[in-house]
Design an enzyme around this catalytic site. Structure first.
Site, PDB file in Angstrom:
ATOM      1  N   SER A 125     -58.257  59.289   3.737  1.00  0.00           N
ATOM      2  CA  SER A 125     -58.141  60.706   4.062  1.00  0.00           C
ATOM      3  C   SER A 125     -56.907  61.292   3.408  1.00  0.00           C
ATOM      4  O   SER A 125     -55.877  60.611   3.278  1.00  0.00           O
ATOM      5  CB  SER A 125     -58.029  60.852   5.584  1.00  0.00           C
ATOM      6  N   TYR A 149     -53.637  58.204  13.473  1.00  0.00           N
ATOM      7  CA  TYR A 149     -54.863  58.162  12.661  1.00  0.00           C
ATOM      8  C   TYR A 149     -54.514  57.988  11.180  1.00  0.00           C
ATOM      9  O   TYR A 149     -55.057  57.117  10.500  1.00  0.00           O
ATOM     10  CB  TYR A 149     -55.671  59.447  12.887  1.00  0.00           C
ATOM     11  N   LYS A 153     -55.254  54.823   8.309  1.00  0.00           N
ATOM     12  CA  LYS A 153     -55.887  54.988   6.990  1.00  0.00           C
ATOM     13  C   LYS A 153     -54.993  54.393   5.906  1.00  0.00           C
ATOM     14  O   LYS A 153     -55.470  53.689   5.015  1.00  0.00           O
ATOM     15  CB  LYS A 153     -56.145  56.480   6.706  1.00  0.00           C
TER      16      LYS A 153
HETATM   17  P1  NAD Z   1     -68.469  59.751  12.106  1.00  0.00           P
HETATM   18  O1  NAD Z   1     -67.836  59.522  13.430  1.00  0.00           O
HETATM   19  O2  NAD Z   1     -69.605  60.695  12.020  1.00  0.00           O
HETATM   20  O3  NAD Z   1     -68.935  58.359  11.491  1.00  0.00           O
HETATM   21  C1  NAD Z   1     -68.326  57.121  11.829  1.00  0.00           C
HETATM   22  C2  NAD Z   1     -69.416  56.160  12.273  1.00  0.00           C
HETATM   23  O4  NAD Z   1     -68.821  54.894  12.558  1.00  0.00           O
HETATM   24  C3  NAD Z   1     -70.147  56.631  13.538  1.00  0.00           C
HETATM   25  O5  NAD Z   1     -71.537  56.603  13.311  1.00  0.00           O
HETATM   26  C4  NAD Z   1     -69.727  55.614  14.591  1.00  0.00           C
HETATM   27  O6  NAD Z   1     -70.753  55.378  15.543  1.00  0.00           O
HETATM   28  C5  NAD Z   1     -69.416  54.398  13.743  1.00  0.00           C
HETATM   29  N1  NAD Z   1     -68.441  53.487  14.330  1.00  0.00           N
HETATM   30  C6  NAD Z   1     -67.268  53.799  14.938  1.00  0.00           C
HETATM   31  N2  NAD Z   1     -66.644  52.700  15.351  1.00  0.00           N
HETATM   32  C7  NAD Z   1     -67.417  51.637  14.998  1.00  0.00           C
HETATM   33  C8  NAD Z   1     -67.304  50.240  15.156  1.00  0.00           C
HETATM   34  N3  NAD Z   1     -66.259  49.691  15.789  1.00  0.00           N
HETATM   35  N4  NAD Z   1     -68.302  49.454  14.663  1.00  0.00           N
HETATM   36  C9  NAD Z   1     -69.377  50.012  14.037  1.00  0.00           C
HETATM   37  N5  NAD Z   1     -69.538  51.330  13.869  1.00  0.00           N
HETATM   38  C10 NAD Z   1     -68.570  52.149  14.344  1.00  0.00           C
HETATM   39  O7  NAD Z   1     -67.288  60.195  11.105  1.00  0.00           O
HETATM   40  P2  NAD Z   1     -67.358  60.768   9.632  1.00  0.00           P
HETATM   41  O8  NAD Z   1     -66.842  62.156   9.680  1.00  0.00           O
HETATM   42  O9  NAD Z   1     -68.655  60.481   8.998  1.00  0.00           O
HETATM   43  O10 NAD Z   1     -66.221  59.885   8.966  1.00  0.00           O
HETATM   44  C11 NAD Z   1     -66.508  58.709   8.222  1.00  0.00           C
HETATM   45  C12 NAD Z   1     -65.218  58.140   7.700  1.00  0.00           C
HETATM   46  O11 NAD Z   1     -64.551  59.105   6.888  1.00  0.00           O
HETATM   47  C13 NAD Z   1     -64.218  57.733   8.774  1.00  0.00           C
HETATM   48  O12 NAD Z   1     -63.579  56.552   8.344  1.00  0.00           O
HETATM   49  C14 NAD Z   1     -63.240  58.871   8.799  1.00  0.00           C
HETATM   50  O13 NAD Z   1     -61.966  58.464   9.234  1.00  0.00           O
HETATM   51  C15 NAD Z   1     -63.211  59.260   7.332  1.00  0.00           C
HETATM   52  N6  NAD Z   1     -62.795  60.650   7.098  1.00  0.00           N
HETATM   53  C16 NAD Z   1     -63.484  61.673   7.704  1.00  0.00           C
HETATM   54  C17 NAD Z   1     -63.078  62.987   7.502  1.00  0.00           C
HETATM   55  C18 NAD Z   1     -63.794  64.120   8.183  1.00  0.00           C
HETATM   56  O14 NAD Z   1     -63.253  65.223   8.245  1.00  0.00           O
HETATM   57  N7  NAD Z   1     -65.019  63.947   8.673  1.00  0.00           N
HETATM   58  C19 NAD Z   1     -61.984  63.270   6.674  1.00  0.00           C
HETATM   59  C20 NAD Z   1     -61.324  62.213   6.050  1.00  0.00           C
HETATM   60  C21 NAD Z   1     -61.748  60.898   6.276  1.00  0.00           C
HETATM   61  C1  UD1 Z   2     -57.616  67.931  10.554  1.00  0.00           C
HETATM   62  C2  UD1 Z   2     -56.699  66.770  10.899  1.00  0.00           C
HETATM   63  C3  UD1 Z   2     -56.697  65.795   9.736  1.00  0.00           C
HETATM   64  C4  UD1 Z   2     -58.123  65.334   9.440  1.00  0.00           C
HETATM   65  C5  UD1 Z   2     -58.994  66.533   9.157  1.00  0.00           C
HETATM   66  C6  UD1 Z   2     -60.428  66.108   9.016  1.00  0.00           C
HETATM   67  C7  UD1 Z   2     -54.994  67.655  12.415  1.00  0.00           C
HETATM   68  C8  UD1 Z   2     -53.558  68.041  12.552  1.00  0.00           C
HETATM   69  N1  UD1 Z   2     -55.380  67.266  11.172  1.00  0.00           N
HETATM   70  O1  UD1 Z   2     -57.092  68.535   9.401  1.00  0.00           O
HETATM   71  O2  UD1 Z   2     -55.891  64.677  10.017  1.00  0.00           O
HETATM   72  O3  UD1 Z   2     -58.116  64.478   8.305  1.00  0.00           O
HETATM   73  O4  UD1 Z   2     -58.915  67.454  10.259  1.00  0.00           O
HETATM   74  O5  UD1 Z   2     -61.185  67.101   8.424  1.00  0.00           O
HETATM   75  O6  UD1 Z   2     -55.744  67.652  13.354  1.00  0.00           O
HETATM   76  N2  UD1 Z   2     -58.129  76.177  12.357  1.00  0.00           N
HETATM   77  C9  UD1 Z   2     -58.161  77.364  13.078  1.00  0.00           C
HETATM   78  N3  UD1 Z   2     -58.941  77.413  14.194  1.00  0.00           N
HETATM   79  C10 UD1 Z   2     -59.667  76.341  14.640  1.00  0.00           C
HETATM   80  C11 UD1 Z   2     -59.631  75.137  13.896  1.00  0.00           C
HETATM   81  C12 UD1 Z   2     -58.836  75.082  12.766  1.00  0.00           C
HETATM   82  O7  UD1 Z   2     -57.503  78.328  12.702  1.00  0.00           O
HETATM   83  O8  UD1 Z   2     -60.330  76.451  15.674  1.00  0.00           O
HETATM   84  C13 UD1 Z   2     -57.337  76.126  11.114  1.00  0.00           C
HETATM   85  C14 UD1 Z   2     -56.242  75.058  11.119  1.00  0.00           C
HETATM   86  O9  UD1 Z   2     -55.053  75.564  11.634  1.00  0.00           O
HETATM   87  C15 UD1 Z   2     -56.171  74.747   9.602  1.00  0.00           C
HETATM   88  C16 UD1 Z   2     -57.600  74.951   9.116  1.00  0.00           C
HETATM   89  O10 UD1 Z   2     -58.219  75.788  10.078  1.00  0.00           O
HETATM   90  O11 UD1 Z   2     -55.335  75.669   8.957  1.00  0.00           O
HETATM   91  C17 UD1 Z   2     -58.405  73.661   8.987  1.00  0.00           C
HETATM   92  O12 UD1 Z   2     -58.338  72.941  10.208  1.00  0.00           O
HETATM   93  P1  UD1 Z   2     -59.183  71.593  10.452  1.00  0.00           P
HETATM   94  O13 UD1 Z   2     -60.597  71.837  10.121  1.00  0.00           O
HETATM   95  O14 UD1 Z   2     -58.855  71.104  11.821  1.00  0.00           O
HETATM   96  O15 UD1 Z   2     -58.629  70.572   9.352  1.00  0.00           O
HETATM   97  P2  UD1 Z   2     -57.148  70.046   9.036  1.00  0.00           P
HETATM   98  O16 UD1 Z   2     -56.128  70.787   9.837  1.00  0.00           O
HETATM   99  O17 UD1 Z   2     -56.974  70.078   7.573  1.00  0.00           O
END
Ligand code: NAD
Ligand code: UD1
Length: 338
Positions: A125, A149, A153
């Protein structure tokens, strides 16, 4: 063509990646414990892809179960998505996050080593950069994690880099996602946040359905073009395509790479709301609220490395992201928006 295991395979990003991998001819094996996924995601995916795929219900920390699945399906590479991902929860329960995200990664790597599976793509991330000095952010920018978190990562990235450096892994890609949003154009799969969404796009779509009265804008006094927070939103299908290219790159080359996945375009909260209103015809009432603790004013990616290494760049813009996020949420909430 490769046989690939997707840990967390029923989750948001993995399920979208599965559609692209399948289209490109790869065989996919999903492994998930369904702690944060709906039970019917594999069935919906089968409908989308038009073919069967093995689904293993297991925890990544169960070395025997993961090992058996890798062997049974002759897996050649793993894309490791499974993790917990809520920043607030990670600060409330650090040991839970160390256990699932770090011990989980170690157990998975042990199972892979036991079965001679030596190629991995990892979901990292942009949160590892913490408070960046400036944007666009390159991969060699300092990593200053600011929460548990983010720590999990960065530690997992380091473990993977160490194993690659010592020859225990043949190839690896640590992918640093910026802000994934949107859904598959079919609206058959998408993001299903638990409870009140923390992230901006799912909150906006729930305001649009009427489930929430207004959007809290967390601060309008940042040093950005309109005072609201700037981020690099990336369509989940662009992200999915990047995984396929990253996988193909590490299958063809014995390398270890760490790569940003973003569009390189900074979008403010108000920009996104405006785009959403234009793309969907729905109005989003706003409430200007105080800044959210821990938020950064602005960050967006320098995506040049992904272009140079994988030949990837994001193709979808914020209008596509808003349209597809809305189609998915409208369908789930039973809103007739035709
Ligand atoms: P998600 O929660 O939809 O997917 C994660 C999946 O992992 C889920 O289906 C959950 O059931 C499964 N899981 C959790 N713990 C487990 C375990 N112990 N054993 C087996 N399965 C397990 O999340 P996502 O948004 O698809 O994220 C996927 C990856 O990307 C994660 O590693 C997350 O940290 C990373 N990531 C997500 C975002 C985001 O904004 N969505 C941003 C940056 C990084
Ligand atoms: C958040 C997480 C980051 C994670 C990412 C996943 C925090 C501090 N950071 O990041 O670790 O990797 O999500 O996508 O939680 N905002 C509003 N109103 C809302 C929600 C968000 O104004 O109800 C604003 C926030 O202040 C920010 C922007 O929208 O400026 C994006 O927010 P968000 O979607 O939560 O993502 P990140 O803050 O980038």
């Amino acid at each position: 063509m490769a046989r690939v295991m997707l840990t967390g395979g029923a989750g948001y990003i993995a399920s979208h990646t599965a559609t692209v991998l399948s289209e490109r001819g790869h065989e996919i094996v999903l492994l998930d414990n369904f702690s944060n996924a709906e039970r019917d995601v594999p069935a919906r995916l089968r409908g989308l892809i038009g073919r069967e795929m093995p689904v293993i219900e297991a925890d990544i920390r169960d070395v025997d179960a993961v090992s058996a699945a890798l062997a049974a399906h002759k897996v050649e590479a793993v894309i490791h998505f499974a993790a917990l991902k809520a920043v607030g929860e990670s600060e409330a329960d650090p040991l839970l996050y160390y256990d699932i995200n770090i011990i989980g990664a170690i157990r998975l790597l042990q199972a892979m080593q036991a079965q001679g599976v030596a190629r991995i793509v990892f979901s990292s991330s942009a949160t590892v950069y913490g408070q960046p000095d400036a944007s666009p952010i390159r991969e060699d920018a300092p990593t200053r994690v600011q929460n548990i978190y983010g720590r999990t990562k960065l530690v997992t990235e380091d473990l993977i880099r160490d194993l690659a450096r010592t020859g225990k892994l043949r190839a690896a890609a640590n992918l640093r996602y910026f802000n994934p949003v949107g859904a598959h154009a079919s609206a058959v799969i998408g993001e299903t946040p638990r409870g009140v969404p923390n992230n901006l796009m799912p909150y906006i779509t729930q305001v649009a359905t009427g489930e929430r009265p207004y959007l809290n804008v967390y601060g309008n006094d940042y040093e950005t073009h309109d005072g609201t927070g700037v981020r690099d939103y990336i369509h989940v299908m662009d992200l999915a395509e990047a995984h396929a290219l990253a996988l193909e790159h590490i299958l063809a080359n014995d390398v270890a790479v760490t790569v940003n996945l973003g569009t390189g375009i900074g979008v403010s909260v108000l920009d996104l709301v405006g785009a959403f209103e234009r793309a969907t015809g729905r109005r989003i009432p706003l409430n200007i609220a105080p800044r959210r603790a821990g938020d950064v004013a602005s960050y967006y990616a320098d995506p040049a490395a992904a272009a140079a290494i994988f030949g990837w760049r994001a193709r979808r813009g914020i209008d596509d992201m808003c349209r597809d996020a809305w189609a998915w949420q409208a369908r789930r909430s039973g809103v007739n928006d035709l």
